[in-house]
Design a protein around this motif. Structure first.
Motif, PDB file in Angstrom:
ATOM      1  N   ASP A  31      33.373  45.369 -68.198  1.00 15.26           N
ATOM      2  CA  ASP A  31      34.342  46.301 -67.607  1.00 15.26           C
ATOM      3  C   ASP A  31      35.761  45.798 -67.856  1.00 15.26           C
ATOM      4  O   ASP A  31      36.654  46.568 -68.231  1.00 15.26           O
ATOM      5  N   LEU A  32      35.971  44.510 -67.624  1.00 14.83           N
ATOM      6  CA  LEU A  32      37.288  43.925 -67.824  1.00 14.83           C
ATOM      7  C   LEU A  32      37.678  43.943 -69.297  1.00 14.83           C
ATOM      8  O   LEU A  32      38.833  44.199 -69.652  1.00 14.83           O
ATOM      9  N   LEU A  33      36.713  43.700 -70.168  1.00 14.91           N
ATOM     10  CA  LEU A  33      36.980  43.710 -71.603  1.00 14.91           C
ATOM     11  C   LEU A  33      37.390  45.107 -72.081  1.00 14.91           C
ATOM     12  O   LEU A  33      38.300  45.250 -72.901  1.00 14.91           O
ATOM     13  N   MET A  34      36.725  46.120 -71.568  1.00 16.01           N
ATOM     14  CA  MET A  34      37.088  47.491 -71.927  1.00 16.01           C
ATOM     15  C   MET A  34      38.494  47.829 -71.437  1.00 16.01           C
ATOM     16  O   MET A  34      39.260  48.513 -72.130  1.00 16.01           O
ATOM     17  N   ALA A  35      38.842  47.362 -70.243  1.00 12.41           N
ATOM     18  CA  ALA A  35      40.186  47.615 -69.723  1.00 12.41           C
ATOM     19  C   ALA A  35      41.241  46.956 -70.592  1.00 12.41           C
ATOM     20  O   ALA A  35      42.325  47.511 -70.812  1.00 12.41           O
ATOM     21  N   LEU A  36      40.952  45.759 -71.108  1.00  6.36           N
ATOM     22  CA  LEU A  36      41.884  45.077 -72.007  1.00  6.36           C
ATOM     23  C   LEU A  36      42.000  45.813 -73.337  1.00  6.36           C
ATOM     24  O   LEU A  36      43.099  46.009 -73.867  1.00  6.36           O
ATOM     25  N   LYS A  37      40.857  46.239 -73.874  1.00  7.74           N
ATOM     26  CA  LYS A  37      40.846  46.875 -75.190  1.00  7.74           C
ATOM     27  C   LYS A  37      41.603  48.192 -75.183  1.00  7.74           C
ATOM     28  O   LYS A  37      42.379  48.484 -76.104  1.00  7.74           O
ATOM     29  N   PHE A  38      41.370  49.011 -74.165  1.00  5.54           N
ATOM     30  CA  PHE A  38      41.975  50.344 -74.133  1.00  5.54           C
ATOM     31  C   PHE A  38      43.220  50.405 -73.264  1.00  5.54           C
ATOM     32  O   PHE A  38      43.751  51.494 -73.028  1.00  5.54           O
ATOM     33  N   GLY A  39      43.677  49.255 -72.785  1.00 10.35           N
ATOM     34  CA  GLY A  39      44.883  49.229 -71.965  1.00 10.35           C
ATOM     35  C   GLY A  39      46.128  48.810 -72.712  1.00 10.35           C
ATOM     36  O   GLY A  39      47.154  48.520 -72.098  1.00 10.35           O
ATOM     37  N   GLY A  40      46.041  48.743 -74.032  1.00 11.33           N
ATOM     38  CA  GLY A  40      47.222  48.408 -74.825  1.00 11.33           C
ATOM     39  C   GLY A  40      47.469  46.930 -75.010  1.00 11.33           C
ATOM     40  O   GLY A  40      48.552  46.535 -75.457  1.00 11.33           O
ATOM     41  N   HIS A  41      46.480  46.072 -74.702  1.00 11.25           N
ATOM     42  CA  HIS A  41      46.652  44.629 -74.856  1.00 11.25           C
ATOM     43  C   HIS A  41      46.242  44.214 -76.271  1.00 11.25           C
ATOM     44  O   HIS A  41      45.158  44.543 -76.741  1.00 11.25           O
ATOM     45  N   LYS A  42      47.120  43.484 -76.942  1.00 11.03           N
ATOM     46  CA  LYS A  42      46.856  43.021 -78.300  1.00 11.03           C
ATOM     47  C   LYS A  42      46.375  41.579 -78.275  1.00 11.03           C
ATOM     48  O   LYS A  42      46.867  40.764 -77.500  1.00 11.03           O
ATOM     49  N   GLY A  43      45.420  41.282 -79.154  1.00  9.74           N
ATOM     50  CA  GLY A  43      44.943  39.910 -79.245  1.00  9.74           C
ATOM     51  C   GLY A  43      43.491  39.858 -79.651  1.00  9.74           C
ATOM     52  O   GLY A  43      42.873  40.857 -80.028  1.00  9.74           O
ATOM     53  N   HIS A  44      42.930  38.647 -79.566  1.00 10.57           N
ATOM     54  CA  HIS A  44      41.545  38.402 -79.922  1.00 10.57           C
ATOM     55  C   HIS A  44      40.704  38.556 -78.654  1.00 10.57           C
ATOM     56  O   HIS A  44      40.841  37.766 -77.705  1.00 10.57           O
ATOM     57  N   LEU A  45      39.843  39.558 -78.605  1.00  7.02           N
ATOM     58  CA  LEU A  45      39.000  39.786 -77.436  1.00  7.02           C
ATOM     59  C   LEU A  45      37.870  38.759 -77.406  1.00  7.02           C
ATOM     60  O   LEU A  45      37.208  38.519 -78.418  1.00  7.02           O
ATOM     61  N   LEU A  46      37.645  38.180 -76.219  1.00  8.85           N
ATOM     62  CA  LEU A  46      36.639  37.132 -76.050  1.00  8.85           C
ATOM     63  C   LEU A  46      35.644  37.553 -74.988  1.00  8.85           C
ATOM     64  O   LEU A  46      36.022  38.127 -73.961  1.00  8.85           O
ATOM     65  N   TYR A  47      34.386  37.256 -75.220  1.00  7.26           N
ATOM     66  CA  TYR A  47      33.367  37.499 -74.202  1.00  7.26           C
ATOM     67  C   TYR A  47      32.252  36.475 -74.375  1.00  7.26           C
ATOM     68  O   TYR A  47      31.745  36.280 -75.484  1.00  7.26           O
ATOM     69  N   LEU A  48      31.891  35.822 -73.271  1.00  7.38           N
ATOM     70  CA  LEU A  48      30.801  34.858 -73.282  1.00  7.38           C
ATOM     71  C   LEU A  48      30.051  34.968 -71.958  1.00  7.38           C
ATOM     72  O   LEU A  48      30.667  35.005 -70.891  1.00  7.38           O
ATOM     73  N   ARG A  49      28.727  35.026 -72.056  1.00  5.67           N
ATOM     74  CA  ARG A  49      27.911  34.998 -70.848  1.00  5.67           C
ATOM     75  C   ARG A  49      27.053  33.742 -70.892  1.00  5.67           C
ATOM     76  O   ARG A  49      25.959  33.739 -71.447  1.00  5.67           O
ATOM     77  N   PRO A  50      27.555  32.652 -70.337  1.00  7.40           N
ATOM     78  CA  PRO A  50      26.815  31.385 -70.396  1.00  7.40           C
ATOM     79  C   PRO A  50      25.607  31.414 -69.469  1.00  7.40           C
ATOM     80  O   PRO A  50      25.568  32.182 -68.498  1.00  7.40           O
ATOM     81  N   PRO A  51      24.623  30.571 -69.731  1.00  6.31           N
ATOM     82  CA  PRO A  51      23.445  30.520 -68.839  1.00  6.31           C
ATOM     83  C   PRO A  51      23.795  30.047 -67.446  1.00  6.31           C
ATOM     84  O   PRO A  51      23.204  30.462 -66.465  1.00  6.31           O
ATOM     85  N   THR A  52      24.791  29.172 -67.319  1.00  8.75           N
ATOM     86  CA  THR A  52      25.297  28.735 -66.015  1.00  8.75           C
ATOM     87  C   THR A  52      26.789  28.619 -66.127  1.00  8.75           C
ATOM     88  O   THR A  52      27.331  28.355 -67.196  1.00  8.75           O
ATOM     89  N   ALA A  53      27.495  28.827 -65.002  1.00 10.58           N
ATOM     90  CA  ALA A  53      28.950  28.735 -65.008  1.00 10.58           C
ATOM     91  C   ALA A  53      29.369  27.291 -65.182  1.00 10.58           C
ATOM     92  O   ALA A  53      28.760  26.379 -64.641  1.00 10.58           O
ATOM     93  N   TYR A  54      30.439  27.099 -65.934  1.00  6.24           N
ATOM     94  CA  TYR A  54      30.952  25.760 -66.197  1.00  6.24           C
ATOM     95  C   TYR A  54      32.163  25.526 -65.315  1.00  6.24           C
ATOM     96  O   TYR A  54      32.944  26.430 -65.068  1.00  6.24           O
ATOM     97  N   GLY A  55      32.304  24.316 -64.830  1.00  9.39           N
ATOM     98  CA  GLY A  55      33.516  23.998 -64.098  1.00  9.39           C
ATOM     99  C   GLY A  55      33.244  23.670 -62.646  1.00  9.39           C
ATOM    100  O   GLY A  55      32.130  23.355 -62.246  1.00  9.39           O
ATOM    101  N   ASP A  56      34.289  23.801 -61.823  1.00 10.25           N
ATOM    102  CA  ASP A  56      34.236  23.309 -60.448  1.00 10.25           C
ATOM    103  C   ASP A  56      33.816  24.429 -59.507  1.00 10.25           C
ATOM    104  O   ASP A  56      34.549  24.806 -58.616  1.00 10.25           O
ATOM    105  N   ASN A  57      32.647  24.958 -59.674  1.00  8.47           N
ATOM    106  CA  ASN A  57      32.195  26.008 -58.773  1.00  8.47           C
ATOM    107  C   ASN A  57      31.544  25.389 -57.550  1.00  8.47           C
ATOM    108  O   ASN A  57      30.520  24.730 -57.678  1.00  8.47           O
TER     109      ASN A  57
END
Length: 501
Positions: A30-56
């Motif tokens: 949903d967020l990626l679609m909002a970026l794509k069609f909201g006029g934002h320029k750049g390299h679109l990134l999407y990753l769904r890792p098996p577990t979240a990384y970081g300080d959760n």
């Protein structure tokens, strides 16, 4: 030593994170679609890792997605027209927001391109890229660039460069203008040597080009150590700033994962103990959106300007979400507006657990909490407790378990006295707690009214860390005073570990 580490640094990039709590489940697509069609320029990134990384803090096994729209390319390797291979990369550093009018936009552009501080920040990154290219030339991976005129080299080719020196061609910079930001940019290009293997070039670039000074600072080792010592105590960058793209046998296109966010489904990350605690349920589902942004600190940087820059970068993704529909102007009375602002400030400072006791004099606080829970479903919890003594002990247990203060809301009269046993225990055991007890305005005190007692410093200072008699709404008192009191109360309760009334 820490002092030597700071002296050696020519640049360090510090980052921060902003957490947005959604009242429903939001997907990364949903967020990626909002970026794509909201006029934002750049390299679109999407990753769904098996577990979240970081300080959760909710532990492993998280349902998470990482998304972004990066304006910065790390490198691209592709075949050229002469049956060879070309490496493209860029230095992207130095930032200003876009202007609200064409005139303001041009003024900000001129300010950016003429700023010695921002240009120096970009040159540091450019010099680092040239250093990596020089290493690839010496290894026979890239062809010599001696005939190129847009790169800066020392006259003897051997003397170490002075990183960040502005003795450069004025035409080497251009400004990359995005929807909400604009950056100083400089392009670099190198051609693979005739016998070089493309996959070797790709591996060398991944190992040596990332992270650039635009991401961590320079020198790299000292900057990374500085970040680990000071920034990493508050949060983990996780995937933020990592290299994202595709790598093939003879081609690659990799970007830097900035302007990015981690989406975590809170309802799927909670332990059974969290679900059962105080009746708080996660079955409806909610999403935490953690947005990341950083700013380069160089000579000439100021706290205000760098903090504003990170706020502007955070705004690229946070602007995709509509603001809260609740405003102070919607409040029917000054009391409700005052209480709404007070509660919102407590929530902003991390107080999300409230125990509400019955009473008419505390109605404005109760009303404000009802609005807050509706606009932050599954994030802010207000639990009705009929017994003040029981409410205070539930807040004590919450604070003891989490290390964060819960707030108890009561009316006036003897209801306040029922909090005393839990206040004494919290004060002696060092447990944070907030006590919000409603009272009458100054002019109505000591008039013999029913159900009222003197609440001023009703609890001994042996047990409470701070007392504040909050001023009632008035045209002579700015609302910032109330917000400051709320902020200070939470801070003292956590730092001094005890009740605040």
């Amino acid at each position: 030593s820490d002092q030597n580490l700071c002296i050696d640094l020519q640049k360090v990039v510090l980052a921060r994170r902003a957490d947005l709590h959604m009242g429903s489940v939001l997907t990364g697509l949903d967020l990626l679609m909002a970026l794509k069609f909201g006029g934002h320029k750049g390299h679109l990134l999407y990753l769904r890792p098996p577990t979240a990384y970081g300080d959760n803090p909710l532990g492993a096994g998280n349902a998470a997605e990482f998304v972004g729209c990066s304006p910065e390319r790390l490198f691209q390797l592709s075949a050229d027209e002469s049956n060879g291979y070309t490496v493209h990369t860029e230095a992207l550093a130095g930032t200003r927001p876009r202007g609200s009018t064409p005139q303001a936009d041009r003024q900000l552009l001129q300010e950016l391109i003429t700023s010695e501080k921002d240009r120096s920040e970009n040159v540091i990154t450019g010099d680092f890229i040239e250093e990596v290219f020089d290493g690839m030339i010496s290894l026979g991976i890239l062809r010599s660039r001696e005939k190129e005129t847009n790169v800066s080299r020392n006259s003897d080719g051997r003397t170490p460069k002075i990183f960040g020196s502005l003795q450069k061609d004025e035409n080497m910079f251009f400004v990359r203008r995005l929807r909400q930001l604009q950056h100083i940019c400089r392009l670099f290009e190198g051609r693979l040597a005739e016998n070089a293997i493309p996959s070797d070039a790709i591996c060398h670039l991944l190992q040596n080009l990332h992270p650039t000074p635009a991401l961590n600072g320079y020198p790299s080792t000292a900057a990374l150590e500085f970040i680990r010592m000071f920034e990493s105590t508050s949060f983990d960058r996780g995937y933020y700033g990592g290299p994202f793209g595709y790598v093939g046998r003879d081609a690659a296109d990799v970007s830097v994962a900035i302007r990015s966010a981690l989406l975590t489904d809170i309802s799927k990350t909670s332990s059974s103990n969290d679900r059962q605690n105080d009746g708080v349920a996660f079955d409806g589902g909610s999403t935490r959106v953690s947005i990341y942004a950083g700013a380069g600190i160089v000579p000439g940087s100021t706290v205000e300007s760098e903090w504003a820059e990170t706020s502007q970068k955070l705004g690229v993704l946070s602007s995709l979400f509509p603001p809260s529909p609740i405003t102070l102007q919607d409040s029917p009375t000054p009391n409700v507006a005052w209480a709404t602002a007070f509660v919102e400030e407590l929530i902003r400072n991390g107080v999300t657990q409230f125990y509400v006791c019955p009473g008419s004099r505390s109605t404005p606080l109760t009303s404000a909490l009802a609005k807050a829970t509706r606009s932050r479903i599954r994030t802010v919890h207000a639990i009705s407790v009929h017994d003040e003594r029981g409410a205070a002990f539930r807040a004590l247990g919450y604070g003891r378990r989490t290390g964060r203060p819960a707030a108890v809301v009561t009316s006036s009269g003897t209801a306040v006295a029922n909090l005393y046993p839990a206040v004494m225990e919290a004060g002696m055991d060092g447990v944070p707690m907030l006590l919000l007890t409603a009272d009458r305005p100054y002019e109505s005190r000591d008039t013999g009214a029913n159900q009222s007692v003197d609440q001023v410093k009703a609890f001994s200072s042996s047990y409470t860390r701070w007392f504040r008699d909050i001023l009632p709404p008035s045209d002579d008192v700015p609302i910032s005073v109330v917000l400051s009191d709320a902020n200070h109360a939470v801070t003292l309760s956590q730092r001094l570990m005890g009740p605040v009334h």
